[in-house]
Design a protein around this motif. Structure first.
Motif, short mmCIF file in Angstrom:
data_model
loop_
_atom_site.label_atom_id
_atom_site.label_comp_id
_atom_site.label_asym_id
_atom_site.label_seq_id
_atom_site.Cartn_x
_atom_site.Cartn_y
_atom_site.Cartn_z
N THR A 90 0.84 -1.20 0.00
CA THR A 90 0.00 0.00 0.00
C THR A 90 0.87 1.25 0.00
O THR A 90 0.62 2.21 -0.73
N TYR A 94 0.99 3.96 -2.98
CA TYR A 94 0.70 5.38 -2.80
C TYR A 94 1.87 6.24 -3.30
O TYR A 94 1.66 7.30 -3.89
N HIS A 97 1.41 6.55 -6.81
CA HIS A 97 0.30 7.47 -7.04
C HIS A 97 0.80 8.92 -7.01
O HIS A 97 0.45 9.73 -7.87
N PHE A 104 -4.64 4.99 -6.81
CA PHE A 104 -4.51 4.50 -5.43
C PHE A 104 -5.75 3.68 -5.14
O PHE A 104 -6.87 4.17 -5.31
#
Length: 177
Positions: A90, A94, A97, A104
């Protein structure tokens, strides 16, 4: 007109502070190194790194997120900016992103700040949702007092208690002159 418009303290909050102001957290509670400041917004200590949006601490990864709390009787929302501990996938998703606009995707995490007025909030399970165009992820509490506050809202007095607990005691400025 909101119900709070009848409260003189609410009107003074609008006049003196321009309305509800957000509460940010500079770092996850677990961060053991120097605190960031205006001159040094990024702190590096060996392999550990704290930047305004991301934090790496040992094997742990954190994202700076947005926690919306509606205010009962008002059309305004208080936005808290705590940190959430997330899985490495994660975290790096991100980072992609931010760097190149990759989407995301929603993820799970744990709250990384002990929020005043919400006992047991530290390490509470949360979900992170995409925050929109360039915005931080939105944090949604799964259960407990924080989830109830997100659903039902907080009272004006709870808002003032949150401000006081985070070093912004504005009650004296809201009293009659």
């Amino acid at each position: 007109m909101s119900l709070l418009a009848l409260d003189a303290r609410w009107r003074r909050l609008q006049d003196k502070f321009g309305g509800v102001f957000d509460i940010g957290f500079d770092m996850p509670d677990a961060w053991p190194h120097a605190e960031p400041d205006d001159e040094t917004p990024e702190v590096v200590a060996g392999p550990d790194r704290l930047a305004p949006e991301l934090c790496r601490l040992g094997d742990s990864r954190f994202l700076h997120v947005i926690l919306p709390l509606p205010i009962r009787g008002a059309e305004e929302t208080l936005f808290l900016a705590p940190w959430a501990e997330v899985a490495a996938a994660t975290f790096y998703g991100y980072l992609d992103h931010i760097a190149d606009g990759a989407p995301f995707v929603a993820a799970e995490g744990k709250l990384a700040n002990d929020l005043p007025l919400f006992p047991g909030s530290l390490s509470a399970p949360v979900s992170l949702q995409p925050g929109g165009d360039g915005a931080r992820p939105l944090l949604l509490a799964s259960d407990g007092p924080l989830a109830e506050a997100q659903d039902a809202g907080i009272s004006f007095d709870q808002l003032l208690d949150l401000y006081t607990a985070t070093g912004h005691d504005i009650r004296p400025q809201l009293s009659a002159d």
